[in-house]
Design a protein around this motif. Structure first.
Motif, PDB file in Angstrom:
ATOM      1  N   LEU A 121       0.835  -1.194   0.000  1.00 42.61           N
ATOM      2  CA  LEU A 121       0.000   0.000   0.000  1.00 42.61           C
ATOM      3  C   LEU A 121       0.870   1.244   0.000  1.00 42.61           C
ATOM      4  O   LEU A 121       1.884   1.309   0.676  1.00 42.61           O
ATOM      5  CB  LEU A 121      -0.905   0.012   1.238  1.00 42.61           C
ATOM      6  N   GLU A 122       0.446   2.242  -0.746  1.00 44.02           N
ATOM      7  CA  GLU A 122       1.166   3.509  -0.811  1.00 44.02           C
ATOM      8  C   GLU A 122       0.354   4.556  -0.055  1.00 44.02           C
ATOM      9  O   GLU A 122      -0.766   4.870  -0.429  1.00 44.02           O
ATOM     10  CB  GLU A 122       1.355   3.946  -2.270  1.00 44.02           C
ATOM     11  N   PHE A 123       0.903   5.071   1.025  1.00 40.90           N
ATOM     12  CA  PHE A 123       0.206   6.073   1.821  1.00 40.90           C
ATOM     13  C   PHE A 123       0.532   7.497   1.382  1.00 40.90           C
ATOM     14  O   PHE A 123      -0.250   8.407   1.580  1.00 40.90           O
ATOM     15  CB  PHE A 123       0.542   5.903   3.304  1.00 40.90           C
ATOM     16  N   PHE A 124       1.710   7.681   0.819  1.00 41.70           N
ATOM     17  CA  PHE A 124       2.132   9.006   0.389  1.00 41.70           C
ATOM     18  C   PHE A 124       2.551   8.953  -1.065  1.00 41.70           C
ATOM     19  O   PHE A 124       3.196   8.003  -1.492  1.00 41.70           O
ATOM     20  CB  PHE A 124       3.314   9.498   1.243  1.00 41.70           C
ATOM     21  N   PRO A 125       2.209   9.976  -1.833  1.00 41.32           N
ATOM     22  CA  PRO A 125       2.633   9.982  -3.237  1.00 41.32           C
ATOM     23  C   PRO A 125       4.150  10.164  -3.342  1.00 41.32           C
ATOM     24  O   PRO A 125       4.776  10.761  -2.470  1.00 41.32           O
ATOM     25  CB  PRO A 125       1.897  11.187  -3.818  1.00 41.32           C
ATOM     26  N   VAL A 126       4.714   9.632  -4.397  1.00 38.91           N
ATOM     27  CA  VAL A 126       6.143   9.811  -4.654  1.00 38.91           C
ATOM     28  C   VAL A 126       6.308  11.233  -5.188  1.00 38.91           C
ATOM     29  O   VAL A 126       5.675  11.597  -6.186  1.00 38.91           O
ATOM     30  CB  VAL A 126       6.658   8.783  -5.689  1.00 38.91           C
ATOM     31  N   PRO A 127       7.117  12.066  -4.531  1.00 41.81           N
ATOM     32  CA  PRO A 127       7.267  13.454  -5.008  1.00 41.81           C
ATOM     33  C   PRO A 127       7.999  13.506  -6.339  1.00 41.81           C
ATOM     34  O   PRO A 127       8.903  12.719  -6.607  1.00 41.81           O
ATOM     35  CB  PRO A 127       8.076  14.129  -3.904  1.00 41.81           C
ATOM     36  N   SER A 128       7.603  14.433  -7.156  1.00 40.71           N
ATOM     37  CA  SER A 128       8.267  14.628  -8.444  1.00 40.71           C
ATOM     38  C   SER A 128       9.684  15.129  -8.203  1.00 40.71           C
ATOM     39  O   SER A 128       9.915  15.986  -7.355  1.00 40.71           O
ATOM     40  CB  SER A 128       7.506  15.659  -9.274  1.00 40.71           C
ATOM     41  N   PRO A 129      10.652  14.627  -8.970  1.00 41.24           N
ATOM     42  CA  PRO A 129      12.030  15.109  -8.818  1.00 41.24           C
ATOM     43  C   PRO A 129      12.287  16.460  -9.485  1.00 41.24           C
ATOM     44  O   PRO A 129      13.394  16.967  -9.438  1.00 41.24           O
ATOM     45  CB  PRO A 129      12.859  13.998  -9.468  1.00 41.24           C
ATOM     46  N   CYS A 130      11.265  17.057 -10.071  1.00 41.36           N
ATOM     47  CA  CYS A 130      11.422  18.328 -10.781  1.00 41.36           C
ATOM     48  C   CYS A 130      11.894  19.425  -9.829  1.00 41.36           C
ATOM     49  O   CYS A 130      11.401  19.559  -8.717  1.00 41.36           O
ATOM     50  CB  CYS A 130      10.100  18.739 -11.409  1.00 41.36           C
ATOM     51  N   VAL A 131      12.877  20.211 -10.302  1.00 40.39           N
ATOM     52  CA  VAL A 131      13.374  21.347  -9.520  1.00 40.39           C
ATOM     53  C   VAL A 131      13.161  22.664 -10.272  1.00 40.39           C
ATOM     54  O   VAL A 131      13.689  23.690  -9.878  1.00 40.39           O
ATOM     55  CB  VAL A 131      14.873  21.175  -9.156  1.00 40.39           C
ATOM     56  N   GLY A 132      12.401  22.607 -11.363  1.00 40.70           N
ATOM     57  CA  GLY A 132      12.076  23.820 -12.096  1.00 40.70           C
ATOM     58  C   GLY A 132      13.150  24.305 -13.053  1.00 40.70           C
ATOM     59  O   GLY A 132      13.084  25.420 -13.537  1.00 40.70           O
ATOM     60  N   ILE A 133      14.162  23.493 -13.316  1.00 38.50           N
ATOM     61  CA  ILE A 133      15.186  23.834 -14.301  1.00 38.50           C
ATOM     62  C   ILE A 133      14.944  22.923 -15.492  1.00 38.50           C
ATOM     63  O   ILE A 133      15.483  21.830 -15.569  1.00 38.50           O
ATOM     64  CB  ILE A 133      16.608  23.631 -13.745  1.00 38.50           C
ATOM     65  N   CYS A 134      14.072  23.337 -16.362  1.00 35.31           N
ATOM     66  CA  CYS A 134      13.618  22.473 -17.449  1.00 35.31           C
ATOM     67  C   CYS A 134      14.302  22.826 -18.765  1.00 35.31           C
ATOM     68  O   CYS A 134      13.727  23.489 -19.618  1.00 35.31           O
ATOM     69  CB  CYS A 134      12.108  22.560 -17.585  1.00 35.31           C
ATOM     70  N   SER A 135      15.540  22.409 -18.880  1.00 38.11           N
ATOM     71  CA  SER A 135      16.247  22.557 -20.145  1.00 38.11           C
ATOM     72  C   SER A 135      16.952  21.240 -20.412  1.00 38.11           C
ATOM     73  O   SER A 135      17.399  20.559 -19.494  1.00 38.11           O
ATOM     74  CB  SER A 135      17.237  23.721 -20.103  1.00 38.11           C
ATOM     75  N   MET A 136      17.020  20.889 -21.674  1.00 38.92           N
ATOM     76  CA  MET A 136      17.545  19.590 -22.055  1.00 38.92           C
ATOM     77  C   MET A 136      19.047  19.660 -22.317  1.00 38.92           C
ATOM     78  O   MET A 136      19.555  20.647 -22.839  1.00 38.92           O
ATOM     79  CB  MET A 136      16.834  19.098 -23.320  1.00 38.92           C
ATOM     80  N   ASP A 137      19.741  18.581 -21.946  1.00 38.57           N
ATOM     81  CA  ASP A 137      21.162  18.498 -22.268  1.00 38.57           C
ATOM     82  C   ASP A 137      21.320  17.842 -23.634  1.00 38.57           C
ATOM     83  O   ASP A 137      20.333  17.549 -24.318  1.00 38.57           O
ATOM     84  CB  ASP A 137      21.934  17.748 -21.176  1.00 38.57           C
ATOM     85  N   ALA A 138      22.544  17.603 -24.044  1.00 39.43           N
ATOM     86  CA  ALA A 138      22.817  17.059 -25.370  1.00 39.43           C
ATOM     87  C   ALA A 138      22.260  15.647 -25.549  1.00 39.43           C
ATOM     88  O   ALA A 138      21.966  15.232 -26.668  1.00 39.43           O
ATOM     89  CB  ALA A 138      24.325  17.052 -25.619  1.00 39.43           C
TER      90      ALA A 138
END
Length: 85
Positions: A4-21
């Motif tokens: 059972l999952e009691f807490f959602p898995v937090p998103s690893p997003c840190v708001g730096i959304c740019s792609m590398d090569a």
């Protein structure tokens, strides 16, 4: 038996959304499909993506270590470093 999952898995997003090569987000190290599909994934899939991101981050940091000639790479340190250690 499924855990059972009691807490959602937090998103690893840190708001730096740019792609590398290689096509990974420079902030969280997720691929495009992983970012856009995050909310539709099961908690087990989300934890797996986080493990993949940790591996990608470690590979990136290993490549940025000083070379034999003593040069230091200028790649930025992830703002989410504590997640990857």
């Amino acid at each position: 038996m499924q855990q059972l999952e009691f807490f959602p898995v937090p998103s690893p997003c840190v708001g730096i959304c740019s792609m590398d090569a290689k096509g990974y987000c420079q902030g969280c190290m997720r691929k495009r499909e992983e970012r856009f599909g995050w909310l539709n994934m099961t908690p087990a899939q989300q934890r797996h993506v986080i493990k993949l991101c940790q591996q990608r981050y470690k590979r990136k940091m290993a490549q940025s270590k000083p070379s034999a000639s003593g040069e230091i790479s200028t790649q930025p340190v992830s703002p989410q470093q504590d997640l990857f250690e």
